[in-house]
Motif scaffolding. Structure first.
Motif, PDB file in Angstrom:
ATOM      1  N   VAL A 219       0.749  -1.596   0.573  1.00  0.00           N
ATOM      2  CA  VAL A 219      -0.180  -0.416  -0.197  1.00  0.00           C
ATOM      3  C   VAL A 219       0.853   1.383  -0.202  1.00  0.00           C
ATOM      4  O   VAL A 219       1.654   1.220   0.884  1.00  0.00           O
ATOM      5  CB  VAL A 219      -0.967  -0.336   1.281  1.00  0.00           C
ATOM      6  CG1 VAL A 219      -1.619   1.604   1.669  1.00  0.00           C
ATOM      7  CG2 VAL A 219      -1.904  -1.943   0.754  1.00  0.00           C
ATOM      8  N   LYS A 220       0.605   1.966  -1.196  1.00  0.00           N
ATOM      9  CA  LYS A 220       0.974   3.347  -0.865  1.00  0.00           C
ATOM     10  C   LYS A 220       1.396   3.678   0.038  1.00  0.00           C
ATOM     11  O   LYS A 220       0.010   4.582   0.400  1.00  0.00           O
ATOM     12  CB  LYS A 220       1.230   4.562  -2.282  1.00  0.00           C
ATOM     13  CG  LYS A 220       1.385   3.401  -3.378  1.00  0.00           C
ATOM     14  CD  LYS A 220       1.612   4.834  -4.689  1.00  0.00           C
ATOM     15  CE  LYS A 220      -0.533   4.499  -5.101  1.00  0.00           C
ATOM     16  NZ  LYS A 220      -0.688   3.482  -5.998  1.00  0.00           N
ATOM     17  N   GLN A 221       2.045   5.293   0.741  1.00  0.00           N
ATOM     18  CA  GLN A 221       2.162   5.681   1.556  1.00  0.00           C
ATOM     19  C   GLN A 221       1.711   7.461   1.301  1.00  0.00           C
ATOM     20  O   GLN A 221       1.763   7.366   0.596  1.00  0.00           O
ATOM     21  CB  GLN A 221       3.374   5.909   2.499  1.00  0.00           C
ATOM     22  CG  GLN A 221       3.296   4.475   3.320  1.00  0.00           C
ATOM     23  CD  GLN A 221       5.284   5.605   4.245  1.00  0.00           C
ATOM     24  OE1 GLN A 221       5.346   6.092   4.973  1.00  0.00           O
ATOM     25  NE2 GLN A 221       6.372   4.010   4.413  1.00  0.00           N
ATOM     26  N   GLY A 222       0.919   7.915   2.451  1.00  0.00           N
ATOM     27  CA  GLY A 222      -0.001   9.274   1.932  1.00  0.00           C
ATOM     28  C   GLY A 222      -1.137   9.315   2.304  1.00  0.00           C
ATOM     29  O   GLY A 222      -1.420   8.782   3.114  1.00  0.00           O
ATOM     30  N   PHE A 223      -1.301  10.755   2.919  1.00  0.00           N
ATOM     31  CA  PHE A 223      -2.629  11.254   3.056  1.00  0.00           C
ATOM     32  C   PHE A 223      -2.881  12.589   2.479  1.00  0.00           C
ATOM     33  O   PHE A 223      -2.052  13.366   2.165  1.00  0.00           O
ATOM     34  CB  PHE A 223      -3.126  11.254   4.557  1.00  0.00           C
ATOM     35  CG  PHE A 223      -2.271  11.718   5.513  1.00  0.00           C
ATOM     36  CD1 PHE A 223      -2.516  13.527   5.783  1.00  0.00           C
ATOM     37  CD2 PHE A 223      -0.832  11.485   5.469  1.00  0.00           C
ATOM     38  CE1 PHE A 223      -2.461  13.950   6.122  1.00  0.00           C
ATOM     39  CE2 PHE A 223       0.076  12.336   5.977  1.00  0.00           C
ATOM     40  CZ  PHE A 223      -0.514  13.784   6.900  1.00  0.00           C
ATOM     41  N   TYR A 224      -4.176  12.987   3.169  1.00  0.00           N
ATOM     42  CA  TYR A 224      -4.663  14.354   2.292  1.00  0.00           C
ATOM     43  C   TYR A 224      -4.831  14.913   3.590  1.00  0.00           C
ATOM     44  O   TYR A 224      -5.904  14.672   4.397  1.00  0.00           O
ATOM     45  CB  TYR A 224      -5.851  13.795   1.791  1.00  0.00           C
ATOM     46  CG  TYR A 224      -5.859  12.876   0.451  1.00  0.00           C
ATOM     47  CD1 TYR A 224      -5.403  13.190  -1.073  1.00  0.00           C
ATOM     48  CD2 TYR A 224      -6.913  11.779   0.796  1.00  0.00           C
ATOM     49  CE1 TYR A 224      -5.691  12.210  -1.424  1.00  0.00           C
ATOM     50  CE2 TYR A 224      -6.521  10.650  -0.315  1.00  0.00           C
ATOM     51  CZ  TYR A 224      -6.411  10.967  -1.442  1.00  0.00           C
ATOM     52  OH  TYR A 224      -5.374   9.856  -2.592  1.00  0.00           O
ATOM     53  N   THR A 225      -4.540  15.727   3.517  1.00  0.00           N
ATOM     54  CA  THR A 225      -5.452  16.596   4.582  1.00  0.00           C
ATOM     55  C   THR A 225      -5.965  17.417   4.328  1.00  0.00           C
ATOM     56  O   THR A 225      -7.148  17.441   3.353  1.00  0.00           O
ATOM     57  CB  THR A 225      -4.506  18.406   4.921  1.00  0.00           C
ATOM     58  OG1 THR A 225      -4.107  18.917   3.723  1.00  0.00           O
ATOM     59  CG2 THR A 225      -2.795  17.878   5.065  1.00  0.00           C
ATOM     60  N   GLN A 226      -7.409  18.096   5.143  1.00  0.00           N
ATOM     61  CA  GLN A 226      -9.026  18.464   5.068  1.00  0.00           C
ATOM     62  C   GLN A 226      -8.846  19.791   3.754  1.00  0.00           C
ATOM     63  O   GLN A 226      -9.372  19.772   3.122  1.00  0.00           O
ATOM     64  CB  GLN A 226      -9.263  18.914   6.480  1.00  0.00           C
ATOM     65  CG  GLN A 226      -9.506  17.634   6.924  1.00  0.00           C
ATOM     66  CD  GLN A 226     -10.460  17.802   8.212  1.00  0.00           C
ATOM     67  OE1 GLN A 226     -11.775  18.936   8.757  1.00  0.00           O
ATOM     68  NE2 GLN A 226     -11.293  16.575   9.017  1.00  0.00           N
ATOM     69  N   ALA A 227      -7.736  20.002   4.086  1.00  0.00           N
ATOM     70  CA  ALA A 227      -7.118  21.588   3.556  1.00  0.00           C
ATOM     71  C   ALA A 227      -7.042  20.926   1.821  1.00  0.00           C
ATOM     72  O   ALA A 227      -7.872  21.390   0.946  1.00  0.00           O
ATOM     73  CB  ALA A 227      -6.185  22.340   3.868  1.00  0.00           C
ATOM     74  N   GLU A 228      -6.674  19.660   2.127  1.00  0.00           N
ATOM     75  CA  GLU A 228      -6.491  19.118   0.026  1.00  0.00           C
ATOM     76  C   GLU A 228      -7.456  18.588  -0.554  1.00  0.00           C
ATOM     77  O   GLU A 228      -7.896  18.709  -1.363  1.00  0.00           O
ATOM     78  CB  GLU A 228      -4.884  18.150   0.176  1.00  0.00           C
ATOM     79  CG  GLU A 228      -3.957  18.927   0.631  1.00  0.00           C
ATOM     80  CD  GLU A 228      -2.863  17.586   0.544  1.00  0.00           C
ATOM     81  OE1 GLU A 228      -1.726  17.872   0.259  1.00  0.00           O
ATOM     82  OE2 GLU A 228      -3.271  16.513   1.125  1.00  0.00           O
ATOM     83  N   ALA A 229      -8.017  17.957   0.629  1.00  0.00           N
ATOM     84  CA  ALA A 229      -9.533  17.583   0.747  1.00  0.00           C
ATOM     85  C   ALA A 229     -10.433  18.784  -0.094  1.00  0.00           C
ATOM     86  O   ALA A 229     -11.549  18.498  -1.500  1.00  0.00           O
ATOM     87  CB  ALA A 229     -10.172  16.440   1.289  1.00  0.00           C
ATOM     88  N   ARG A 230     -10.545  19.605   0.940  1.00  0.00           N
ATOM     89  CA  ARG A 230     -11.261  20.633   0.037  1.00  0.00           C
ATOM     90  C   ARG A 230     -10.867  21.671  -1.403  1.00  0.00           C
ATOM     91  O   ARG A 230     -11.954  22.035  -1.891  1.00  0.00           O
ATOM     92  CB  ARG A 230     -10.779  22.337   1.753  1.00  0.00           C
ATOM     93  CG  ARG A 230     -12.305  21.747   2.370  1.00  0.00           C
ATOM     94  CD  ARG A 230     -11.903  23.130   3.254  1.00  0.00           C
ATOM     95  NE  ARG A 230     -13.287  23.054   4.135  1.00  0.00           N
ATOM     96  CZ  ARG A 230     -12.660  22.342   5.720  1.00  0.00           C
ATOM     97  NH1 ARG A 230     -11.490  22.367   5.648  1.00  0.00           N
ATOM     98  NH2 ARG A 230     -13.411  22.273   6.794  1.00  0.00           N
ATOM     99  N   ALA A 231      -9.734  21.561  -1.306  1.00  0.00           N
ATOM    100  CA  ALA A 231      -9.471  21.598  -2.876  1.00  0.00           C
ATOM    101  C   ALA A 231      -9.884  20.486  -4.050  1.00  0.00           C
ATOM    102  O   ALA A 231     -10.041  21.305  -5.172  1.00  0.00           O
ATOM    103  CB  ALA A 231      -7.639  21.572  -3.395  1.00  0.00           C
ATOM    104  N   VAL A 232     -10.254  19.295  -3.573  1.00  0.00           N
ATOM    105  CA  VAL A 232     -10.450  18.184  -4.389  1.00  0.00           C
ATOM    106  C   VAL A 232     -11.571  18.952  -4.781  1.00  0.00           C
ATOM    107  O   VAL A 232     -12.251  19.178  -5.602  1.00  0.00           O
ATOM    108  CB  VAL A 232     -10.591  16.814  -4.045  1.00  0.00           C
ATOM    109  CG1 VAL A 232     -10.727  16.297  -4.404  1.00  0.00           C
ATOM    110  CG2 VAL A 232      -9.021  16.341  -4.088  1.00  0.00           C
ATOM    111  N   VAL A 233     -12.588  18.940  -3.215  1.00  0.00           N
ATOM    112  CA  VAL A 233     -14.466  19.408  -3.798  1.00  0.00           C
ATOM    113  C   VAL A 233     -13.915  20.522  -5.057  1.00  0.00           C
ATOM    114  O   VAL A 233     -15.268  21.117  -5.571  1.00  0.00           O
ATOM    115  CB  VAL A 233     -14.766  19.794  -2.566  1.00  0.00           C
ATOM    116  CG1 VAL A 233     -16.498  20.450  -2.424  1.00  0.00           C
ATOM    117  CG2 VAL A 233     -14.617  18.073  -1.404  1.00  0.00           C
TER     118      VAL A 233
END
Ligand code: ZN
Length: 499
Positions: A219-233
Motif C-alpha cells: 500500500v502506498k504511503q500518503g494522506f490528504y489534509t482536510q485543506a487538500e480534500a477541500r481543494a478537490v471539492v
C-alpha cells in the motif's frame, strides 16, 4: 492552407449528442478569435480559454460584445431554453461564428467540452502549435443528458492515490461529461484523510500489510489534509462535478482498527479471509463517537447532498461472540446481531438526515431495511435487488460488478460489454424510471495499480460508460461509437492515455 481540416465523417463527439446536424462549411478559429461573454457566461468562456490556451500559446481575448463583422465564439446564458433541462445546451457553428447557449452554467460547460472535441486532436497536447488557424466544422447541436448521476468511483482506501492523479481523474471526467466523483476514501489498505483528534490514522504502521499486483506492491504511503480534500471539492465543483465521499462502515475498517484497536470487539477476531481486523464493535461508545466525529468532519468538507456510508460485506459473526454487542442486543431488545446492524445503520441515517444530508450505501443496506429516502447503489446484479429496492421507493445508482467494475481485466469486462450496459433494471416498470438516478463505473484499487495501469483500466471503458449515462438509449450504436472512439483516442493519446 488550413491545417486540421475536418470532414463530417471526422466529427467524433463522445458522448454522442442528442441531436447533431452537420452543415456544409466550417468556422475558422485562430489565436485572434474573440470569445464573447457577459458576467453570466464568463465562467464558460474562461473554461474554453483555459482549454485552448496551451495550444494557442496565449490567452484568447474575451470581450463583452460581438464586434461588427468579427467572427466570434459567443457564450450565452438563456434561462428561457427550458428544453435543455438543467444540464443541456445548444451549440451552433456557422462560417460566421460559434454560439453556445444554455439555461445553466453546467450546460454551458458541457457545450465547451463538445466544442473542444470539434477542434483538432492536437489541441489536447498541452503545448503551443505551429499552425496558426484551424477549422471547426459547421454543426447544429442540441444536447442534454439521459441521467442525472453520471459517476466514476476512485478508491483511495485499498491503495493511496496521489493528489495530482485525483485532479487528472477529475479533468478526464469533465471531458466526458461525468458529474459525480464518488470518492471511496477508506478501506482495507489505508484511511488517508486527516481527521482532527485521531492522528494515529495516518501512522504508516497501521497500513494494510498485503502486497498486491504484478509485481507485488505494498500500500502506498500518503494522506490528504482536510485543506487538500477541500481543494478537490472545489476543483471538481468548477467542472460541475459533485464529490460524494464514502467512509465505509461498519466493515472494511482494518486500518482504523489497527490504529485504534479499542474500537474493535474485545473478543478474538473471527478470521475472514486473511484480514486481521474488519468491523467496529457496534456497542462500543468510543467506536460510535469516532464514527460520528468522522462523519461530522466529512460533512464540513463535502457539501454533497449524498454521503456514502458503504455498508457492504460485513459478516456478523464477530458481534455474535462479543459480550458488549450481546449486552446491547439484550438491553434494546434487538433482533439479534442483524437487529444490531439495522440499529446502527438507522443511527447513521438519522445522524446524516438531521444535518440535511441523504445517505447512500451499497445494496447491502437495502437488505438491512434502511429508510426509502436513502439511495441504494446496486453492485450485485445477481441478487436482483434493484427492482425490489426501487419498488420500495429507493433511488438507485447502478454500479454492477458484471459491467462496471473497471478494475476487472478487459478480458472479463470488455469494452463492448460496458457499452451494452442498460442502467434501467430489467423488470422495473417504465413509469418508475425516475427512481434510477444513473450509473457509475468503479475503479477499485485492491490490486494496487500504478497510475499507468489506472489509465488503461479506466480508458476507453469510461468513454463507453459516458455514452451509456449521457446519450439517449435509442441513440446508442456500437459501430458509430467504435468509429468515433478512434478519433477520440487521438485526443486521449495527447493526454497520455494510449491503448
Ligand atoms: Zn462488539
Amino acid at each position: 492552407m488550413m491545417s486540421g481540416s475536418l470532414l463530417y465523417s471526422d466529427i467524433a463527439i463522445i458522448p454522442e449528442p442528442t441531436s447533431l446536424k452537420a452543415v456544409a462549411g466550417c468556422f475558422v478559429f485562430n489565436g485572434s478569435t474573440p470569445l464573447v461573454a457577459d458576467e453570466a457566461s464568463m465562467t464558460a468562456a474562461l473554461a474554453f480559454a483555459d482549454a485552448v490556451r496551451p495550444a494557442l500559446g496565449r490567452q484568447p481575448h474575451i470581450s463583452g460584445i460581438v464586434a461588427d463583422g468579427v467572427a466570434s465564439i459567443v457564450f450565452r446564458l438563456d434561462t428561457a431554453l427550458v428544453d435543455c433541462g438543467s444540464e443541456g445546451y445548444c451549440l451552433d457553428v456557422t462560417s460566421q461564428g460559434v454560439e453556445i447557449v444554455s439555461p445553466s452554467q453546467a450546460g454551458l460547460f458541457y457545450g465547451v467540452q463538445t466544442l473542444r472535441q470539434l477542434l483538432p486532436a492536437v489541441f489536447f497536447a498541452n503545448k503551443p502549435l505551429a499552425e496558426k488557424e484551424w477549422s471547426i466544422p459547421c454543426v447544429s447541436i442540441f444536447d442534454k443528458p439521459r441521467y442525472q448521476w453520471r459517476g466514476l468511483m476512485l478508491d483511495t482506501g485499498h491503495d493511496f492515490q496521489c493528489l495530482s492523479n485525483i485532479f487528472r481523474f477529475i479533468d478526464l471526467m469533465a471531458l466526458h461529461k461525468f458529474n459525480v466523483f464518488h470518492w471511496h476514501i477508506s478501506d482495507l489498505g489505508t484511511f488517508p484523510l486527516e481527521i482532527d483528534g485521531y492522528p494515529e490514522l495516518q501512522n504508516p504502521a497501521h497500513l494494510g500489510k498485503r502486497l498486491r499486483g504484478n509485481p507485488p506492491r505494498p500500500v502506498k504511503q500518503g494522506f490528504y489534509t482536510q485543506a487538500e480534500a477541500r481543494a478537490v471539492v472545489e476543483y471538481a465543483a468548477a467542472r460541475y462535478i459533485k464529490v460524494v465521499p464514502e467512509i465505509d462502515v461498519p466493515g472494511h475498517s482494518q486500518p482504523v482498527l489497527l490504529a485504534y484497536p479499542e474500537f474493535d470487539c474485545p473478543t478474538p477476531m473471527y478470521q475472514w479471509q486473511d484480514f486481521e481486523r474488519w468491523e467496529y464493535c457496534l456497542a462500543n461508545p468510543k467506536a460510535m463517537a469516532f464514527i460520528e466525529e468522522v462523519l461530522q468532519q466529512i460533512l464540513a468538507i463535502f457539501p454533497s447532498e449524498y454521503v456514502h456510508i458503504g455498508g457492504d460485506e460485513c459478516p456478523a459473526t464477530h458481534w455474535e461472540g462479543c459480550p458488549v454487542c450481546q449486552a446491547k442486543v439484550a438491553k434494546l431488545k434487538l433482533d439479534g446481531v442483524e437487529g444490531l446492524r439495522k440499529h446502527f445503520l438507522a443511527h447513521v441515517e438519522t445522524f446524516l438526515n438531521s444535518r440535511g444530508r441523504r445517505m447512500i450505501g451499497w445494496d447491502d443496506i437495502f437488505q438491512s431495511g434502511v429508510k426509502k429516502e436513502s439511495a441504494v447503489m446496486i453492485w450485485r446484479p445477481d441478487l436482483e435487488l434493484a427492482v425490489p429496492a426501487a419498488t420500495a421507493g429507493h433511488n438507485l445508482v447502478m454500479a454492477p460488478h458484471s459491467h462496471l467494475y473497471f478494475d476487472y481485466s478487459e478480458a472479463r469486462t470488455p469494452l463492448d460489454k460496458v457499452y451494452s450496459y442498460e442502467p434501467h433494471p430489467e423488470g422495473l416498470a417504465e413509469e418508475m424510471s425516475d427512481l434510477v438516478l444513473g450509473a457509475q463505473g468503479q475503479l477499485w484499487s485492491d490490486n494496487h495499480p500504478t497510475t499507468a495501469e489506472i489509465d488503461r483500466l479506466l480508458y476507453p471503458r469510461s468513454c463507453a460508460l459516458a455514452e451509456v449515462v449521457w446519450s439517449a438509449k435509442e441513440q446508442r450504436n456500437w459501430e458509430s461509437f467504435s468509429r468515433r472512439l478512434q478519433r477520440h483516442g487521438e485526443r486521449l493519446a495527447k493526454l497520455g492515455i494510449v491503448w
